[in-house]
Write a protein that holds these residues in place. Structure first.
Motif, PDB file in Angstrom:
ATOM      1  N   LYS A   1      64.339 -35.908  18.843  1.00 15.29           N
ATOM      2  CA  LYS A   1      65.302 -35.816  17.446  1.00 15.29           C
ATOM      3  C   LYS A   1      64.915 -34.296  17.998  1.00 15.29           C
ATOM      4  CE  LYS A   1      66.968 -36.569  13.251  1.00 15.29           C
ATOM      5  NZ  LYS A   1      67.119 -35.458  12.712  1.00 15.29           N
ATOM      6  N   ALA A   2      63.475 -34.125  17.888  1.00 18.30           N
ATOM      7  CA  ALA A   2      63.474 -32.676  17.615  1.00 18.30           C
ATOM      8  C   ALA A   2      63.665 -31.358  18.538  1.00 18.30           C
ATOM      9  CB  ALA A   2      61.737 -32.420  17.212  1.00 18.30           C
ATOM     10  N   LEU A   3      63.581 -31.929  20.019  1.00 23.15           N
ATOM     11  CA  LEU A   3      64.505 -30.828  21.042  1.00 23.15           C
ATOM     12  C   LEU A   3      65.162 -30.883  20.843  1.00 23.15           C
ATOM     13  CD1 LEU A   3      61.816 -32.869  23.522  1.00 23.15           C
ATOM     14  CD2 LEU A   3      61.823 -30.536  22.816  1.00 23.15           C
ATOM     15  N   TYR A   4      66.070 -31.978  21.053  1.00 24.72           N
ATOM     16  CA  TYR A   4      67.811 -31.642  20.269  1.00 24.72           C
ATOM     17  C   TYR A   4      68.156 -30.686  19.077  1.00 24.72           C
ATOM     18  CZ  TYR A   4      72.383 -33.469  19.151  1.00 24.72           C
ATOM     19  OH  TYR A   4      74.065 -32.951  18.669  1.00 24.72           O
ATOM     20  N   GLU A   5      67.659 -30.331  18.414  1.00 24.39           N
ATOM     21  CA  GLU A   5      67.953 -30.276  17.333  1.00 24.39           C
ATOM     22  C   GLU A   5      67.552 -28.082  17.339  1.00 24.39           C
ATOM     23  OE1 GLU A   5      66.330 -31.357  13.860  1.00 24.39           O
ATOM     24  OE2 GLU A   5      67.986 -33.346  13.827  1.00 24.39           O
ATOM     25  N   TYR A   6      66.451 -28.504  18.377  1.00 28.32           N
ATOM     26  CA  TYR A   6      66.125 -27.156  18.637  1.00 28.32           C
ATOM     27  C   TYR A   6      66.681 -26.446  19.399  1.00 28.32           C
ATOM     28  CZ  TYR A   6      62.250 -23.754  19.598  1.00 28.32           C
ATOM     29  OH  TYR A   6      61.585 -22.473  19.546  1.00 28.32           O
ATOM     30  N   GLY A   7      67.454 -27.161  20.717  1.00 27.18           N
ATOM     31  CA  GLY A   7      68.588 -26.985  21.532  1.00 27.18           C
ATOM     32  C   GLY A   7      67.302 -26.611  22.169  1.00 27.18           C
ATOM     33  N   VAL A   8      66.235 -27.182  23.148  1.00 30.44           N
ATOM     34  CA  VAL A   8      65.749 -26.414  23.839  1.00 30.44           C
ATOM     35  C   VAL A   8      66.496 -26.950  25.386  1.00 30.44           C
ATOM     36  CG1 VAL A   8      63.711 -27.693  25.287  1.00 30.44           C
ATOM     37  CG2 VAL A   8      63.134 -26.419  23.228  1.00 30.44           C
ATOM     38  N   GLU A   9      66.628 -26.035  26.207  1.00 29.13           N
ATOM     39  CA  GLU A   9      67.136 -26.034  27.239  1.00 29.13           C
ATOM     40  C   GLU A   9      66.436 -26.450  27.942  1.00 29.13           C
ATOM     41  OE1 GLU A   9      69.176 -22.177  29.040  1.00 29.13           O
ATOM     42  OE2 GLU A   9      67.573 -21.272  27.551  1.00 29.13           O
ATOM     43  N   PRO A  10      66.819 -28.412  28.871  1.00 27.70           N
ATOM     44  CA  PRO A  10      65.850 -29.135  29.719  1.00 27.70           C
ATOM     45  C   PRO A  10      65.644 -28.532  30.547  1.00 27.70           C
ATOM     46  CG  PRO A  10      67.811 -30.187  29.111  1.00 27.70           C
ATOM     47  CD  PRO A  10      67.960 -28.209  28.922  1.00 27.70           C
ATOM     48  N   HIS A  11      66.276 -27.393  31.769  1.00 22.43           N
ATOM     49  CA  HIS A  11      65.714 -26.747  32.993  1.00 22.43           C
ATOM     50  C   HIS A  11      63.938 -25.765  32.151  1.00 22.43           C
ATOM     51  CE1 HIS A  11      68.092 -23.096  31.979  1.00 22.43           C
ATOM     52  NE2 HIS A  11      66.529 -22.756  32.693  1.00 22.43           N
ATOM     53  N   ARG A  12      64.042 -25.375  31.622  1.00 21.70           N
ATOM     54  CA  ARG A  12      62.606 -24.383  30.688  1.00 21.70           C
ATOM     55  C   ARG A  12      61.527 -25.520  30.098  1.00 21.70           C
ATOM     56  NH1 ARG A  12      64.221 -21.157  26.159  1.00 21.70           N
ATOM     57  NH2 ARG A  12      61.741 -20.950  27.020  1.00 21.70           N
ATOM     58  N   LEU A  13      61.905 -26.958  29.989  1.00 17.92           N
ATOM     59  CA  LEU A  13      60.933 -27.665  29.353  1.00 17.92           C
ATOM     60  C   LEU A  13      59.947 -27.863  30.731  1.00 17.92           C
ATOM     61  CD1 LEU A  13      59.631 -29.031  26.835  1.00 17.92           C
ATOM     62  CD2 LEU A  13      61.559 -30.990  27.695  1.00 17.92           C
ATOM     63  N   ALA A  14      58.822 -28.040  30.403  1.00 17.01           N
ATOM     64  CA  ALA A  14      57.543 -28.689  30.519  1.00 17.01           C
ATOM     65  C   ALA A  14      56.850 -29.843  30.292  1.00 17.01           C
ATOM     66  CB  ALA A  14      57.026 -27.500  31.817  1.00 17.01           C
ATOM     67  N   LYS A  15      57.330 -31.014  30.667  1.00 16.67           N
ATOM     68  CA  LYS A  15      56.801 -31.855  29.954  1.00 16.67           C
ATOM     69  C   LYS A  15      55.176 -32.457  30.039  1.00 16.67           C
ATOM     70  CE  LYS A  15      59.906 -34.672  30.859  1.00 16.67           C
ATOM     71  NZ  LYS A  15      60.750 -35.762  31.098  1.00 16.67           N
ATOM     72  N   MET A  16      53.739 -32.669  30.229  1.00 16.85           N
ATOM     73  CA  MET A  16      52.782 -31.791  30.607  1.00 16.85           C
ATOM     74  C   MET A  16      52.139 -33.421  29.565  1.00 16.85           C
ATOM     75  SD  MET A  16      53.340 -29.752  32.070  1.00 16.85           S
ATOM     76  CE  MET A  16      51.750 -29.153  33.117  1.00 16.85           C
ATOM     77  N   SER A  17      51.262 -33.894  30.746  1.00 12.22           N
ATOM     78  CA  SER A  17      50.401 -35.079  30.368  1.00 12.22           C
ATOM     79  C   SER A  17      49.141 -35.388  30.447  1.00 12.22           C
ATOM     80  CB  SER A  17      51.403 -36.423  29.675  1.00 12.22           C
ATOM     81  OG  SER A  17      51.801 -37.541  30.864  1.00 12.22           O
ATOM     82  N   GLY A  18      48.330 -36.382  30.086  1.00 12.08           N
ATOM     83  CA  GLY A  18      47.342 -37.003  31.052  1.00 12.08           C
ATOM     84  C   GLY A  18      47.495 -38.307  31.192  1.00 12.08           C
ATOM     85  N   ILE A  19      46.568 -39.102  30.552  1.00 12.09           N
ATOM     86  CA  ILE A  19      46.476 -41.023  31.133  1.00 12.09           C
ATOM     87  C   ILE A  19      46.229 -41.292  29.795  1.00 12.09           C
ATOM     88  CG2 ILE A  19      45.173 -42.157  32.345  1.00 12.09           C
ATOM     89  CD1 ILE A  19      46.970 -40.898  34.479  1.00 12.09           C
ATOM     90  N   GLY A  20      47.093 -42.562  29.683  1.00 12.98           N
ATOM     91  CA  GLY A  20      47.174 -43.485  28.464  1.00 12.98           C
ATOM     92  C   GLY A  20      48.393 -43.646  28.591  1.00 12.98           C
ATOM     93  N   CYS A  21      48.140 -44.863  27.494  1.00 13.07           N
ATOM     94  CA  CYS A  21      49.608 -45.122  27.252  1.00 13.07           C
ATOM     95  C   CYS A  21      50.256 -43.463  27.010  1.00 13.07           C
ATOM     96  CB  CYS A  21      49.342 -46.683  25.620  1.00 13.07           C
ATOM     97  SG  CYS A  21      48.754 -47.870  26.497  1.00 13.07           S
ATOM     98  N   SER A  22      50.192 -43.511  25.845  1.00 10.92           N
ATOM     99  CA  SER A  22      50.438 -42.123  25.433  1.00 10.92           C
ATOM    100  C   SER A  22      51.378 -41.113  26.232  1.00 10.92           C
ATOM    101  CB  SER A  22      49.408 -40.655  24.181  1.00 10.92           C
ATOM    102  OG  SER A  22      48.568 -41.184  24.869  1.00 10.92           O
ATOM    103  N   SER A  23      50.108 -41.508  26.945  1.00 13.97           N
ATOM    104  CA  SER A  23      50.741 -40.441  28.645  1.00 13.97           C
ATOM    105  C   SER A  23      51.743 -40.551  29.001  1.00 13.97           C
ATOM    106  CB  SER A  23      49.100 -39.448  28.953  1.00 13.97           C
ATOM    107  OG  SER A  23      48.601 -38.506  27.970  1.00 13.97           O
ATOM    108  N   LYS A  24      52.211 -41.959  28.899  1.00 13.31           N
ATOM    109  CA  LYS A  24      53.651 -42.371  29.846  1.00 13.31           C
ATOM    110  C   LYS A  24      54.512 -41.702  29.255  1.00 13.31           C
ATOM    111  CE  LYS A  24      50.912 -46.602  31.695  1.00 13.31           C
ATOM    112  NZ  LYS A  24      51.222 -47.557  31.985  1.00 13.31           N
ATOM    113  N   THR A  25      54.716 -41.437  28.236  1.00  8.34           N
ATOM    114  CA  THR A  25      56.144 -40.780  26.988  1.00  8.34           C
ATOM    115  C   THR A  25      56.286 -39.835  28.115  1.00  8.34           C
ATOM    116  OG1 THR A  25      55.123 -39.623  25.065  1.00  8.34           O
ATOM    117  CG2 THR A  25      54.842 -41.932  24.876  1.00  8.34           C
ATOM    118  N   PRO A  26      55.681 -38.541  28.312  1.00  5.00           N
ATOM    119  CA  PRO A  26      56.814 -37.835  28.692  1.00  5.00           C
ATOM    120  C   PRO A  26      57.981 -38.337  30.237  1.00  5.00           C
ATOM    121  CG  PRO A  26      54.855 -37.181  29.145  1.00  5.00           C
ATOM    122  CD  PRO A  26      54.594 -38.560  28.508  1.00  5.00           C
ATOM    123  N   ALA A  27      57.979 -39.230  30.107  1.00  3.48           N
ATOM    124  CA  ALA A  27      59.296 -39.911  30.922  1.00  3.48           C
ATOM    125  C   ALA A  27      60.248 -40.956  29.934  1.00  3.48           C
ATOM    126  CB  ALA A  27      58.567 -41.522  31.869  1.00  3.48           C
TER     127      ALA A  27
END
Ligand code: TPP
Ligand code: SF4
Ligand code: MG
Lengths: 345, 607
Positions: A42-68
């Motif tokens: 919702k936040a990204l959509y409303e903010y209007g982020v251009e998907p190609h400009r977004l870099a989703k970074m994460s480490g390891i853990g259940c939480s870190s899987k969520t960028p997928a």
């Protein structure tokens, strides 16, 4: 509230909400992390982020899987445990145009990744850093993490004997320029805070309490849904106003703190029962500590310094992405090369 | 005047001093002066892991043949460290000479009859001639240069020019230093009688057109010319000066004085875990990035190195090797990381490793590393060592690059327009190398998910046994492709039965050892490995020889071990291993003696 979304459900970038979704989650049903993913969409959509400009970074853990699980079109980087900040730093240095969004867990941040977390903040890299905080290691089946509260009880009855590492208090102490705390169950608060984090220039830390329904949602846990709902001390209600648009909503003077962020957006913090100045660093530390002393979880925008200088500015990294520079920009010229070689003779 | 044979331009001079006493300037002045006279020089700094107070030695070898390795014997010692006086006396070869502080006792163990003593009251001279007390400990070293000028007959113009060059940024120091040199010259003229056989005479035909440069600076220039824009590093000897040189070249050649912007991003990371993370993050996002470290840092980089291999991210890691294990001897040299670097990380990880031997190669292979990293989308390790990195070497001027960057298989938005779909880890070309896109590519098709967990051709999470094995096989295929793309071995071969195989700085000792063996009647062929994975040329070369002596500077014969796994079983038996691992750079005798011995005993047993 101005959200930047037009009536035909296209955002300012002309994209539908669909575009901000990702593959189906593989996390447990009811996991707080899934809620955060939805709020992020919702936040990204409303903010209007251009998907190609977004870099989703994460480490390891259940939480870190969520960028997928959000913005499928964007590039994702699911690195090694506790070392996401360094990869994010490299990515941002390579291309200043990227909007860097990091997702971490409390283990990924406060245990194995504590060093990188601290140094990221110290450098004030321009990125949003979300800690999906459940007080335990979900992925390795529920051991205590370093953010577990003193006295919190595990499912098997084990009591946490150690002081908690408060990632917000620590961040403020380290000179973080944007520190917020929220709850995965409170989208109304979390979405504007996320957007304010995107708009902020510098490291924006959001510690989002995100219950692990499988391992840490029972009685005696201080990171359970029930506990958080009972002990959430909300500082203010936050609204986010995108871009340089008119502020249409009327606010009662004296009750609202209006903070202009680096990209011209505003975050409006409406006072609830007590006055709070989100630009007062020492005040923020006091509130965090006092709330912990009372066994409460203080949520809201704890601290922001909207005029901070981020790493790229401080290091005078050119505006043009470094990745795009070529031979002519980077090599020493032939004449100078010849002189250089002569100087070694 | 000495009787007997004159020895001209063929000696090693050792200055034994205390760390932090400023002897480095004098040592460099001496080296540059000899170089200006046309004499091939090969300096080796043997220094302690300390800022001030521990013993340090500086050896400069003069050699008419241009040998660049250690000579293995010291002809003249300048002894300015009371703490090492006994050892320094013992280190002089029979027939050699020792110039020493006059107050050191020459008696008992320090009284040798087979060397010449030149007592010079350095301290007293400094006190008398250097007004400023704080400068005395530095200028004592210039006095020693003056003494050598007189004893060896070094033309003083060369020394003067070298002093001017050394202090070009501090002209006020030129006169004081020249005066100190003169103090030494005059003392020697009036008090010392030449009794040793060593002389220095100008030469031609050897140093003209050459430069003097250390490997770390050459490697840094390689990085600049390769278009490296991101450096993330954590200081560690002996790699520090590589990073610091890169930074200073960026300040000098990449900065825009108008805006203050510099076309490079440099981060002093909190540790090597972070340094490599930054490099791989930058490589993922499309910038050429590097870090430089040594053994301990390399150990910390292991996990991300495997991630880089498996997720297929470019990045360049310089490992300027020092003597390990653990902290080991941080200021001594070894080739001790070869096997570790090659398979750095768990699972079936293997990397491209480049093995420069010379200053020219520190530059060229340093530059190649970036092309290879992007072409193969993988971390590339450049294994230099302390000897190459921190010592000054005679070299050819570094050649201006003759080709543009090779940015590898990167799909742009326009490329993506033309395809229906693409798979990040697919192998459409059959060479094991997939295509990638960079974040920021304005196309709805560009994005993919980079992960260290199991993934299929389309970068989707997968735990399928077939998919996993298929991907590992493709990575192996990519590694096979690299065999021909990496710097190929250099081979000197003329049909002999016996050969030497070496790599890195061991090369310089091989050069001299081959000459010595030739003089003793044994000719051997030579292959120098310049990269891993091994080129097919290596196996072919081994198969053409009856015996191949693998020479290296580590205890366990690490490259020998890698060869044994790589070569066909029938050829493994041809390999023999010669190792040197005390932290001091290898010299020719270490190779020539055992090799001659082995070949002779073989000849007798066959006879
Ligand atoms: C170097 C390393 N050590 C240990 C692990 C095992 N491991 C995977 S996830 C994890 C903990 C994750 O906890 P947290 O960051 O809180 O994420 P959560 O699953 O709770 O969302 C651990 C210890 C690992 N992947 N890498
Ligand atoms: S184990 Fe816990 S943290 Fe992990 S997915 Fe399940 S509920 Fe979420
Ligand atoms: Mg957790």
């Amino acid at each position: 509230m101005s959200t930047g979304v037009s009536k035909i459900n296209l955002n300012v970038t002309g994209l539908t909400r669909e575009v901000y979704k990702g593959s189906a989650t593989t996390l447990c049903a009811g996991c707080g992390h899934n809620s955060i993913t939805n709020h992020l969409i919702k936040a990204l959509y409303e903010y209007g982020v251009e998907p190609h400009r977004l870099a989703k970074m994460s480490g390891i853990g259940c939480s870190s899987k969520t960028p997928a699980y959000f913005v499928d079109q964007a590039h994702g980087f699911n690195g090694v445990h506790g070392r996401m900040p360094s990869a994010a730093t490299g990515a941002k240095l390579a291309n200043r145009d990227l909007l860097v969004l990091g997702i971490s867990g409390d283990g990924d941040t406060a245990s194995i990744g504590l060093g990188q977390y601290c140094h990221l903040i110290r450098r004030n890299l321009d990125m949003t850093y979300i800690v999906e905080d459940n007080g335990c290691y979900g992925l390795t089946k529920g051991q205590f993490s370093a953010t577990a509260d003193l006295g919190s009880v595990l499912k098997n009855g084990k009591v946490n004997e150690f002081e908690t590492i408060d990632v917000c208090g620590l961040a403020i102490e380290l000179g973080a320029t944007f520190v917020a705390r929220s709850f995965s169950g409170d989208g109304k608060q979390l979405v504007p805070l996320l957007q304010a984090a995107f708009a902020h220039r510098g490291t924006a830390v959001l510690d989002v309490i995100s219950p692990c329904v499988t391992f840490n949602d029972h009685e005696g846990s201080t990171k359970s849904y029930a506990y958080i709902k009972e002990h959430d001390y909300v500082l203010h209600s936050a609204d986010f106003i995108l871009g340089r648009g008119e502020i249409e909503v009327e606010y009662e003077p004296g009750n609202v703190q209006d903070i202009e962020l680096a990209d011209g957006s505003h975050v409006m913090l409406r006072k609830l029962d007590r006055a709070y100045d989100a630009t007062d660093r020492i005040g923020a530390l006091r509130v965090v500590h006092e709330a912990r002393g009372r066994g409460e979880l203080v949520t809201g925008l704890l601290y922001v310094n909207p005029a901070s200088e981020d790493l790229c500015e401080r290091e005078r990294v050119p505006r043009q992405p470094l990745k795009d520079l070529g031979e002519a920009d980077l090599r020493i010229g032939r004449a100078e090369w010849a002189k250089l070689m002569e100087s070694f003779a | 005047m000495a009787t007997g044979e004159k020895i001209v331009n063929d000696l090693t001079i050792r200055a034994a001093t205390v760390n932090g006493s400023g002897s480095q300037s004098s040592n460099l002045v001496l080296t540059h002066a000899l170089f200006r006279l046309g004499i091939p020089v090969a300096p080796k700094n043997v220094f302690p892991s300390n800022i001030e107070g521990l013993p340090t030695w500086y050896d400069v070898r003069l050699s008419p043949q241009g040998y660049k390795c250690r000579s293995g014997a010291i002809d003249i010692v300048v002894a300015l460290n009371a703490a090492t006086w006994h050892d320094d006396v013992a280190s002089v070869r029979p027939g050699g000479a020792i110039v020493h502080e006059a107050v050191y006792p020459v008696s008992g163990a320090t009284l040798r009859t087979d060397i010449t003593y030149y007592a010079v009251p350095f301290g007293e001279l400094a006190k008398k001639h250097v007004a400023q007390g704080s400068l005395r400990k530095y200028l004592v070293n210039m006095i020693y240069v003056g003494v050598l000028v007189e004893l060896l007959g070094i033309p003083s113009e060369a020394v003067e020019a070298a002093v001017r060059e050394q202090f070009r940024r501090k002209p006020s120091a030129v006169e004081t230093n020249l005066a100190a040199v003169r103090v030494g010259v005059e003392y020697a003229q009036t008090h010392l009688e030449k009794r040793d056989p060593y002389y220095v005479e100008p030469m031609t035909g050897h140093t003209e057109g050459s430069i003097l440069l250390d490997g770390n600076r050459a490697a840094a220039l390689g990085c600049v010319m390769a278009g490296c824009t991101v450096l993330a590093w954590y200081p560690i000897t002996p790699s520090t000066s590589l990073c610091e040189s890169f930074i200073s070249y960026c300040d000098r050649f990449r900065a825009d004085p108008a805006t203050g912007e510099r076309k490079a991003a440099i981060v002093q990371a909190e540790d090597e875990l972070a340094a490599i993370g930054m490099v791989l993050g930058a490589g993922w996002a499309g910038a050429r990035a590097m870090t430089a470290t040594s053994g301990p840092g390399l150990s910390l980089m292991a996990e991300y190195a495997g991630f880089g291999y498996y997720a297929e991210l470019p990045g360049v890691i310089f490992d300027v090797q020092r003597a390990g294990p653990s902290t080991g001897l941080p200021t001594r040299t070894l080739q001790g990381d070869v096997a570790f670097a090659y398979t750095l990380s768990h699972g079936d990880t293997k990397h491209i490793v480049l093995l420069p031997a010379t200053v020219e190669e520190a530059y060229e292979l340093g530059m190649d590393a970036f092309d290879l990293a992007e072409r193969f989308q993988t971390p590339v390790f450049v294994l230099s060592d302390l000897d190459l990195g921190m010592n000054v070497w005679m070299a050819q001027p570094l050649a201006y690059p003759d080709r543009p960057f090779d940015r590898g298989k990167v799909l742009t938005a326009a490329d993506l327009e033309r395809v229906e779909s693409w798979g990040r880890y697919a192998d459409p070309d059959g060479d094991g190398i997939p295509y990638r896109t960079l974040p920021g590519t304005p196309s709805a098709k560009a994005g993919y998910f980079t992960r260290g967990s199991g993934h299929d051709e389309f970068a989707r999470y997968s735990e399928s046994a077939e998919v996993f094995a298929r991907n590992l096989d493709r990575l192996a295929r990519k590694h096979e492709t690299a065999r021909l793309a990496v710097p190929q071995p250099s081979i000197e071969e003329s049909g002999h039965a016996t050969a030497i195989l070496a790599y890195g700085t061991t090369h310089h000792a091989v050069v001299e050892a081959r000459d010595r063996m030739r003089a003793a009647g044994l000719e051997v062929d030579y292959l120098r490995v310049r990269a891993l994975p091994f080129s097919p040329e290596v196996a072919a070369f081994v198969a053409r020889h009856e015996r191949v002596y693998v020479v290296e500077q580590n205890r366990d014969g690490q490259l020998y071990g890698l060869l044994r796994t790589d070569l066909p079983a029938a050829d493994v038996a041809r390999l023999q291993s010669i190792r040197h691992y005390n932290g001091v750079p290898i010299d020719a005798a270490v190779i020539a003696e055992p090799l001659l011995e082995a070949e002779r005993s073989l000849a007798t047993s066959l006879a």
